[in-house]
Design a protein around this motif. Structure first.
Motif, PDB file in Angstrom:
ATOM      1  N   ILE A   1       0.837  -1.208   0.000  1.00 29.69           N
ATOM      2  CA  ILE A   1       0.000   0.000   0.000  1.00 29.69           C
ATOM      3  C   ILE A   1       0.868   1.253   0.000  1.00 29.69           C
ATOM      4  N   ASP A   2       1.928   1.255   0.813  1.00 29.34           N
ATOM      5  CA  ASP A   2       2.814   2.422   0.848  1.00 29.34           C
ATOM      6  C   ASP A   2       3.473   2.657  -0.504  1.00 29.34           C
ATOM      7  N   SER A   3       3.819   1.562  -1.203  1.00 31.07           N
ATOM      8  CA  SER A   3       4.494   1.709  -2.492  1.00 31.07           C
ATOM      9  C   SER A   3       3.598   2.366  -3.538  1.00 31.07           C
ATOM     10  N   LEU A   4       2.283   2.313  -3.317  1.00 36.40           N
ATOM     11  CA  LEU A   4       1.361   2.928  -4.275  1.00 36.40           C
ATOM     12  C   LEU A   4       1.549   4.437  -4.336  1.00 36.40           C
ATOM     13  N   ASN A   5       2.020   5.042  -3.249  1.00 37.39           N
ATOM     14  CA  ASN A   5       2.206   6.494  -3.219  1.00 37.39           C
ATOM     15  C   ASN A   5       3.217   6.962  -4.269  1.00 37.39           C
ATOM     16  N   ALA A   6       4.154   6.090  -4.626  1.00 36.59           N
ATOM     17  CA  ALA A   6       5.125   6.439  -5.662  1.00 36.59           C
ATOM     18  C   ALA A   6       4.751   5.840  -7.010  1.00 36.59           C
ATOM     19  N   ARG A   7       4.217   4.625  -6.998  1.00 45.93           N
ATOM     20  CA  ARG A   7       3.969   3.925  -8.258  1.00 45.93           C
ATOM     21  C   ARG A   7       2.749   4.463  -9.002  1.00 45.93           C
ATOM     22  N   MET A   8       1.720   4.871  -8.277  1.00 50.29           N
ATOM     23  CA  MET A   8       0.530   5.394  -8.953  1.00 50.29           C
ATOM     24  C   MET A   8       0.803   6.722  -9.670  1.00 50.29           C
ATOM     25  N   PRO A   9       1.468   7.692  -9.022  1.00 53.18           N
ATOM     26  CA  PRO A   9       1.813   8.916  -9.763  1.00 53.18           C
ATOM     27  C   PRO A   9       2.720   8.634 -10.962  1.00 53.18           C
ATOM     28  N   GLU A  10       3.624   7.667 -10.810  1.00 51.11           N
ATOM     29  CA  GLU A  10       4.483   7.301 -11.937  1.00 51.11           C
ATOM     30  C   GLU A  10       3.643   6.785 -13.106  1.00 51.11           C
ATOM     31  N   LEU A  11       2.669   5.939 -12.795  1.00 55.74           N
ATOM     32  CA  LEU A  11       1.793   5.422 -13.844  1.00 55.74           C
ATOM     33  C   LEU A  11       0.943   6.543 -14.440  1.00 55.74           C
ATOM     34  N   ALA A  12       0.447   7.427 -13.568  1.00 54.32           N
ATOM     35  CA  ALA A  12      -0.339   8.566 -14.055  1.00 54.32           C
ATOM     36  C   ALA A  12       0.498   9.455 -14.967  1.00 54.32           C
ATOM     37  N   GLY A  13       1.763   9.630 -14.627  1.00 52.73           N
ATOM     38  CA  GLY A  13       2.654  10.412 -15.478  1.00 52.73           C
ATOM     39  C   GLY A  13       2.845   9.777 -16.845  1.00 52.73           C
ATOM     40  N   ALA A  14       2.938   8.448 -16.872  1.00 48.78           N
ATOM     41  CA  ALA A  14       3.066   7.746 -18.149  1.00 48.78           C
ATOM     42  C   ALA A  14       1.805   7.918 -18.988  1.00 48.78           C
TER      43      ALA A  14
END
Length: 537
Positions: free
Chosen positions: A296-309
């Protein structure tokens, strides 16, 4: 059994986030797209195979996935932990192609259904200890479920394919299985513990703060202390010094001969560690809570990264679309300029006009004007496509679009030319109908010939200054008011058909891009889903 205190709102937020991730499409070949696609696949795997099922049913058995590189001894280790051969071990690589999950008989129901790893078909074999890990390619999307009384209740072991397999499907499946784990068991060897592949897996586990244990396998007795110290130093340097480590010496059984089982003394410490994690309430809660929180904590970085893509995909789509629209708009303006200066009245059309009506009939004049207009529009489409091709050549994303700009500077392709010719023929028919309507409105006993009116109208509309006498003749034929009315309606008709031709060809060039359905909404939806999850936490 200790369970997680999970509110339904958190599960709902995760499920909504999962749907937003699943809706993401990254079809354009941008530089960061492969990594973004991998991030999306890993997110879906962790949400579908681990996080959502774990939070919905926290009492389910712990799943320990045994992963590692080719020849690390994963299958032999699993067989030895179970006490019989459940997974094929041998010298042929890759050995484990169909993953094998083994659990206590009382826990079988947890894995027989689709609670976890729903994308894998369940298969079973007779309990004769004869593993079938060397299945064909069709079995790579299957999961073989075995049961053994020797596996502690509350624990399941999963022997995954090699993470560096030569078979792409096996590598992808190995990554999916690891994402489903409560406990990551990373197996490496004395000869490969410094390789990049196992360290990528270790760094990923650290990034997710997953419950992790490492096994240093097949270590020669004479260097066991030295290799263990070096491996520990590498772990400490990577910030993984607290990760439990187990060392297994090189033994005759390591080669997979005989029973394929290591002596019980070689695996007893690891078995005891896993059993304690599964059966001690505090240890279980710590293990499950750490891995779940880490994901869950990793989503804070991975979701914005995906949104940026996603945003990068949309920005590229906008640039590609803009290049097409700009090219066709520019050519549309050029066509209108050419019409004003009488460019259509050139070549054969000009010869026909000069000879009209003495040496040329109205039909022949209309034919030549229609052909000249067709040629002008075909050249405009070809020029627009040249501009598009040049602009798209600078865009990596354009590689995903096949056949969007087939026309060359010498002219459009055959199908494009046929479409333009058909549109101009339709324009001519409608123009002739306008002339017929106007002639019928005249209150004269001897009405003028409608085709003559149509030919003069076409020359006046398309000939510019070169055909200024066409308007005068038309007024003599129909009267000033009738001629003006007909020229107004005819002018609108010309403009309408020019727009129709260029807009239809532009739409065809954009169709491959539009079919990819690259829109801006997924970016905002991803961020909104993450925001909702953060609030529910």
């Amino acid at each position: 059994m200790v369970t997680l205190d999970v509110r339904p709102q958190l599960i709902d937020a995760l499920s909504a986030l999962r749907d937003r991730v699943a809706a993401v499409r990254l079809p354009l070949p941008l530089p960061g797209a492969p990594r973004a696609r991998q991030t999306r696949a890993e997110l879906l795997a962790q949400l579908d195979d681990y996080l959502v099922p774990r939070l919905k049913e926290p009492e389910a058995p712990l799943l320990a996935v045994v992963g590692g590189s080719t020849g690390a001894g994963k299958s032999t280790l699993v067989n030895s932990l179970v006490g019989r051969r459940v997974s094929e071990a041998g010298v042929l690589r890759p050995t484990t192609r169909t993953p094998v999950l083994v659990c206590h008989p009382d826990d079988h129901h947890w894995f027989a259904g689709m609670r976890v790893l729903p994308q894998l078909t369940r298969v079973w074999t007779p309990e004769d200890g004869d593993g079938e890990g060397d299945g064909d390619g069709a079995e790579e999307r299957a999961l073989r479920v075995e049961t053994a009384d020797t596996v502690p209740r509350g624990l399941a072991l999963l022997d995954a394919p090699d993470i560096d397999s030569l078979v792409v499907e096996s590598r992808e499946l190995a990554a999916e299985l690891i994402c489903a784990a409560d406990v990551w068991v990373m197996v490496t060897t004395a000869s490969r513990y410094a390789d990049a592949v196992p360290w990528h897996l270790l760094r990923t586990a650290k990034e997710y703060d997953a419950a992790l244990v490492t096994v240093l396998d097949r270590v020669p007795h004479q260097v066991i202390n030295e290799v263990s110290r070096q491996y520990e130093a590498l772990l400490i340097r990577a910030g993984l010094g607290e990760v439990p480590r187990f060392t297994i010496p090189e033994l005759p059984e390591s080669a997979g001969g005989g029973s394929g089982l290591l002596p019980d003394t070689a695996v007893a410490p690891l078995r005891a560690w896993l059993a304690h994690r599964a059966q001690d309430p505090a240890a279980r809660q710590q293990t499950v809570g750490r891995t779940a929180r880490g994901v869950i904590d990793s989503l804070n970085a991975r979701m914005p990264e995906l949104a940026g893509a996603v945003a990068a995909q949309y920005a590229a789509a906008v640039r590609l679309t803009g290049a097409v629209q700009a090219a066709y708009q520019r050519e549309g303006e050029r066509v209108r300029t050419e019409l004003r200066r009488g460019a259509v009245l050139a070549g054969d059309a000009r010869t026909r006009w000069r000879g009209y009506p003495r040496d040329c009939s109205a039909t022949e004049l209309l034919d030549s004007l229609a052909e000249s207009l067709t040629a002008l529009l075909q050249c405009a489409v070809a020029a627009a496509d040249d501009h598009v091709r040049e602009a798209w050549r600078r865009e990596p994303a354009a590689r995903a679009l096949d056949g969007g700009t087939r026309a060359s500077a010498t002219g459009p392709d055959r199908e494009t030319g046929e479409r333009i010719g058909m549109a101009v023929r339709r324009w001519r028919r409608v123009l002739e109908e306008l002339a017929e309507d106007e002639v019928r409105r005249m209150d004269r006993a001897a009405a003028p010939d409608a085709e003559t009116a149509a030919a003069l109208l076409a020359a006046a509309l398309l000939g510019g200054r070169r055909a200024r006498t066409a308007g005068e003749r038309l007024a003599e034929l129909l009267g000033a008011q009738g001629a003006l009315r007909l020229r107004d309606r005819g002018g609108e008709l010309v403009s309408t058909y020019i727009d129709r031709v260029l807009n239809e060809e532009r739409a065809r060039r954009l169709e491959p891009l539009r079919a990819l359905d690259v829109t801006p909404e997924p970016q905002a939806e991803l961020i909104a889903a993450l925001s909702r999850l953060q609030k529910e936490r």
